[in-house]
Design a protein around this motif. Structure first.
Motif, PDB file in Angstrom:
ATOM      1  N   HIS A 175       0.838  -1.197   0.098  1.00  0.00           N
ATOM      2  CA  HIS A 175      -0.025  -0.004  -0.025  1.00  0.00           C
ATOM      3  C   HIS A 175       0.724   1.262  -0.017  1.00  0.00           C
ATOM      4  O   HIS A 175       1.805   1.325   0.700  1.00  0.00           O
ATOM      5  N   GLU A 192      -2.331 -10.299   4.193  1.00  0.00           N
ATOM      6  CA  GLU A 192      -3.351  -9.058   4.294  1.00  0.00           C
ATOM      7  C   GLU A 192      -2.696  -8.150   5.404  1.00  0.00           C
ATOM      8  O   GLU A 192      -3.052  -7.010   5.229  1.00  0.00           O
ATOM      9  N   LEU A 208      -0.956  -1.631  -5.986  1.00  0.00           N
ATOM     10  CA  LEU A 208      -1.789  -2.416  -6.869  1.00  0.00           C
ATOM     11  C   LEU A 208      -3.183  -1.417  -6.805  1.00  0.00           C
ATOM     12  O   LEU A 208      -4.280  -2.133  -7.133  1.00  0.00           O
ATOM     13  N   GLY A 209      -3.075  -0.374  -6.339  1.00  0.00           N
ATOM     14  CA  GLY A 209      -4.265   0.448  -6.175  1.00  0.00           C
ATOM     15  C   GLY A 209      -4.795   0.999  -4.881  1.00  0.00           C
ATOM     16  O   GLY A 209      -4.028   0.385  -4.041  1.00  0.00           O
ATOM     17  N   THR A 211      -7.734   0.213  -3.226  1.00  0.00           N
ATOM     18  CA  THR A 211      -8.662  -0.596  -2.452  1.00  0.00           C
ATOM     19  C   THR A 211      -8.088  -1.664  -1.819  1.00  0.00           C
ATOM     20  O   THR A 211      -6.630  -1.883  -1.857  1.00  0.00           O
ATOM     21  N   VAL A 212      -8.455  -1.980  -0.779  1.00  0.00           N
ATOM     22  CA  VAL A 212      -7.885  -2.953   0.187  1.00  0.00           C
ATOM     23  C   VAL A 212      -8.444  -4.398  -0.287  1.00  0.00           C
ATOM     24  O   VAL A 212      -9.455  -4.693  -0.355  1.00  0.00           O
ATOM     25  N   LEU A 213      -7.412  -5.192  -0.864  1.00  0.00           N
ATOM     26  CA  LEU A 213      -7.582  -6.296  -1.527  1.00  0.00           C
ATOM     27  C   LEU A 213      -7.258  -7.657  -0.712  1.00  0.00           C
ATOM     28  O   LEU A 213      -6.216  -7.531   0.171  1.00  0.00           O
ATOM     29  N   ARG A 214      -7.991  -8.374  -0.850  1.00  0.00           N
ATOM     30  CA  ARG A 214      -7.690  -9.978  -0.079  1.00  0.00           C
ATOM     31  C   ARG A 214      -6.468 -10.309  -0.716  1.00  0.00           C
ATOM     32  O   ARG A 214      -6.121  -9.938  -2.056  1.00  0.00           O
ATOM     33  N   VAL A 221      -4.699  -9.605  -9.366  1.00  0.00           N
ATOM     34  CA  VAL A 221      -4.773  -8.387  -9.863  1.00  0.00           C
ATOM     35  C   VAL A 221      -3.161  -8.056 -10.475  1.00  0.00           C
ATOM     36  O   VAL A 221      -2.744  -7.436 -11.642  1.00  0.00           O
TER      37      VAL A 221
ATOM     38  N   ASP B  12      -8.751   2.916   4.750  1.00  0.00           N
ATOM     39  CA  ASP B  12      -7.634   2.019   4.236  1.00  0.00           C
ATOM     40  C   ASP B  12      -7.201   0.887   5.242  1.00  0.00           C
ATOM     41  O   ASP B  12      -6.486   0.151   5.006  1.00  0.00           O
ATOM     42  N   ARG B  14      -6.488   0.776   8.296  1.00  0.00           N
ATOM     43  CA  ARG B  14      -5.869   1.002   9.427  1.00  0.00           C
ATOM     44  C   ARG B  14      -6.335   1.704  10.607  1.00  0.00           C
ATOM     45  O   ARG B  14      -6.230   1.855  11.713  1.00  0.00           O
ATOM     46  N   LYS B 103     -15.062 -10.673  -5.743  1.00  0.00           N
ATOM     47  CA  LYS B 103     -13.848 -10.042  -6.704  1.00  0.00           C
ATOM     48  C   LYS B 103     -14.017  -8.847  -7.160  1.00  0.00           C
ATOM     49  O   LYS B 103     -13.336  -7.706  -7.047  1.00  0.00           O
ATOM     50  N   GLU B 106     -14.420  -6.162  -4.395  1.00  0.00           N
ATOM     51  CA  GLU B 106     -13.045  -5.812  -3.829  1.00  0.00           C
ATOM     52  C   GLU B 106     -12.390  -4.916  -4.851  1.00  0.00           C
ATOM     53  O   GLU B 106     -11.645  -4.020  -4.605  1.00  0.00           O
ATOM     54  N   LEU B 107     -12.531  -4.979  -5.997  1.00  0.00           N
ATOM     55  CA  LEU B 107     -11.641  -4.444  -7.144  1.00  0.00           C
ATOM     56  C   LEU B 107     -12.093  -2.838  -7.184  1.00  0.00           C
ATOM     57  O   LEU B 107     -11.513  -2.145  -7.803  1.00  0.00           O
ATOM     58  N   GLN B 146     -15.032  -5.950   3.873  1.00  0.00           N
ATOM     59  CA  GLN B 146     -13.786  -6.679   4.131  1.00  0.00           C
ATOM     60  C   GLN B 146     -12.727  -5.475   3.161  1.00  0.00           C
ATOM     61  O   GLN B 146     -11.639  -5.382   3.937  1.00  0.00           O
ATOM     62  N   SER B 147     -13.082  -4.946   2.124  1.00  0.00           N
ATOM     63  CA  SER B 147     -12.381  -4.273   1.450  1.00  0.00           C
ATOM     64  C   SER B 147     -12.630  -2.775   1.659  1.00  0.00           C
ATOM     65  O   SER B 147     -11.763  -1.733   1.034  1.00  0.00           O
ATOM     66  N   ARG B 148     -13.174  -2.267   2.573  1.00  0.00           N
ATOM     67  CA  ARG B 148     -13.288  -1.009   3.158  1.00  0.00           C
ATOM     68  C   ARG B 148     -13.786   0.004   2.104  1.00  0.00           C
ATOM     69  O   ARG B 148     -13.296   1.106   1.989  1.00  0.00           O
ATOM     70  N   THR B 224     -10.605  -5.925 -13.396  1.00  0.00           N
ATOM     71  CA  THR B 224      -9.062  -5.190 -13.011  1.00  0.00           C
ATOM     72  C   THR B 224      -8.903  -4.166 -14.028  1.00  0.00           C
ATOM     73  O   THR B 224      -8.353  -3.014 -13.594  1.00  0.00           O
ATOM     74  N   ARG B 233      -4.295   4.181 -13.089  1.00  0.00           N
ATOM     75  CA  ARG B 233      -2.941   3.303 -12.686  1.00  0.00           C
ATOM     76  C   ARG B 233      -2.357   2.999 -14.117  1.00  0.00           C
ATOM     77  O   ARG B 233      -1.419   2.433 -14.061  1.00  0.00           O
TER      78      ARG B 233
END
Lengths: 242, 242
Positions: A175, A192, A208-209, A211-214, A221, B12, B14, B103, B106-107, B146-148, B224, B233
Motif C-alpha cells: 500500500h 493481508e 496495486l491500487g 482498494t484493500v484487496l484480499r 490483480v 484504508d 488502518r 472479486k 473488492e476491485l 472487508q475491502s473498506r 481489474t 493506474r
C-alpha cells in the motif's frame, strides 16, 4: 516462429482441447488425459485436439480413442517469449492457493513463486511443502491445458521473499508504493497484514491500487496487470519504461 | 469532499474494520455485524472501527460491546465518483458467481450485472433468480466491508445482454475484439462458448487478451482493467480516449 503459413501462432481453443505430452512431434497421452478427453469431454475418433510439450512446441492432431493421437500438420515451434513476468504470493492460513495458481496460469504468468511470510505464515515442514508444490504443479498443468497455453509456468519451491532471485525488475506489492510500470517483471504479494519491515528491506514497493484487496485477489490483480503491460494491451500512465 | 483536514479520503484498513449502517451519522449495527465484530474479530470496547452507509458517507467510530458505536469525528462525506465502471457476467452451469461478485466488489467495480446467455445458460425461474440476486448482494456487502469500500456496488437483477441499459461505453468481451480503452465503461463477459451472433448484434467487441480464460477469470480481468484505467493506474496503449 511459425512453420505453417496461415496457421494461428497460438492455440485459441478452436482447434479442440489442448493436452500436454512429453514430445509434441510424437504425442503420447498419459492415462489420465486420455480418460479426460474420452470420458469427460466425450471426444470421438477423429476429433481435433492440439498437443504441446509445455515448453513452446505444439501442433494440431486428431484424437484416437484406442490409440495415440495422430498429428495432422508439422509441429509448430513457438519462439521464446521476449520477456517473462513472475508473481509471488504469500501462503496464508485459510487461503486458497490453488485458486491463485489456477488464475495466474490462465492469465499467462510465466513463473509463480509460493512464499512464506512472517505475518500469517503457513508453517509447513519440508514434506508438506513438497506435496503442496506438487499439487500446485498439477493445478497449473490443468489450467494451462484449459487455457491452451503452450508454455507451462514454472512453479518454484516454497521460499522466503528474501531468498527470491530474479534476473531483474523485482518489486513487492505494498500500500502506498509506486505505480506499477513496465520495469516491474516480478511482483511479490504479501499477506493481508502486509510485509514486515525486514521483508521489505532493499525491495522496491509497488501499489496495486487504493482498494484493500484480499491476498488472493491482490495476486490475481498483479498477474492481470503484469501480463497486460507485457503484452502491450495497457501501458503505465507515463508510458512504458522498459 | 473531505470535512476533516488531514483525514484519509477513504478508509484504508488502518482505522479498524469497516461496517455498513443505515445512517453513518448515527450508526446502529445490525445483529450479524455486531456478532462478527465481537466474536469473530474479537473487538473490545473502545477499539476503532469505521462506519459507512455504502453510498459515500462514512466516519470513524469506536466499538462498544454492549451498545451502539460512538462516532469519534464528524462524518466525512465522500464526493461522488467522477465516473463509474460496470461489469456484466454470464451465469453458467458449474460456475462460481459468488466468487466473481466478491472479486468485482473488492476491485471497486461500481455496478455488477448477472446475465443470462444463450450458450451455457443457467435456467432460473423468477423465484430462484431473486434469491440468487439477494445472495449476490450479501456477498457484495461482505466483500465491501472487508475491502473498506465506501460505495456498495449496485447489483442488477438478472437480465439478458440485449436488455442491458448503460449511459455510455457499453461493450462485450470477445476474442479478437478491439483493445480495451478508456471509452469502455461497461463490459459484458460471456460464457466460455462465447456470445451468439444475435447477442453480439449492435455491440462493440473488446478483447481481454490472447489467452483463453475461464468465464469467471475473464470477468475478474475485465474488472481489474476497467478499474485500473478508471483510476489512472494504467492507460490504453494509445493513451486515454475518454
Amino acid at each position: 516462429m511459425n512453420d505453417i503459413p496461415g496457421e494461428a501462432v497460438l492455440p485459441d481453443g478452436r482447434g479442440g482441447p489442448h493436452v500436454f505430452v512429453a514430445d509434441a512431434s510424437a504425442p503420447v497421452l498419459d492415462d489420465g488425459d486420455h480418460h479426460h478427453l474420452a470420458r469427460v469431454l466425450r471426444l470421438r475418433d477423429g476429433d481435433p485436439i492440439t498437443v504441446g510439450d509445455g515448453a513452446g512446441r505444439w501442433g494440431r492432431a486428431v484424437f484416437r480413442s484406442s490409440d495415440e493421437p495422430e498429428l495432422t500438420a508439422e509441429v509448430v515451434v513457438v519462439a521464446e517469449a521476449e520477456s517473462t513476468v513472475a508473481v509471488g504470493f504469500a501462503l496464508i492460513k485459510g487461503g486458497r492457493p490453488e485458486l491463485v495458481v489456477q488464475k495466474l496460469t490462465e492469465l499467462g504468468v510465466d513463473r509463480i513463486l509460493p512464499l512464506t511470510a512472517e505475518r500469517s505464515v503457513v508453517r509447513w515442514d519440508d514434506t508438506k511443502a513438497s506435496a503442496q508444490v506438487e499439487r500446485f504443479r498439477r493445478v497449473a498443468r490443468e489450467a494451462a491445458m484449459q487455457s491452451r497455453r503452450v508454455w507451462l509456468p514454472q512453479i518454484d519451491e516454497v521460499s522466503a521473499p528474501g531468498e527470491v532471485v530474479v534476473a531483474h525488475g523485482l518489486a513487492v506489492a505494498e500500500h502506498g508504493g509506486d505505480p506499477i510500470d513496465g520495469s516491474v517483471r516480478a511482483l511479490l504479494v504479501g499477506p493481508e497484514g502486509g510485509w514486515t519491515t525486514d521483508e521489505l528491506v532493499d525491495h522496491r514497493t509497488v501499489s496495486l491500487g487504493q482498494t484493500v484487496l484480499r491476498a488472493e485477489t491482490a495476486a490475481i490483480v498483479a498477474g492481470t496487470l503484469l501480463t497486460a503491460i507485457r503484452d502491450g494491451r495497457v501501458s503505465p500512465p507515463a508510458g512504458p519504461t522498459a
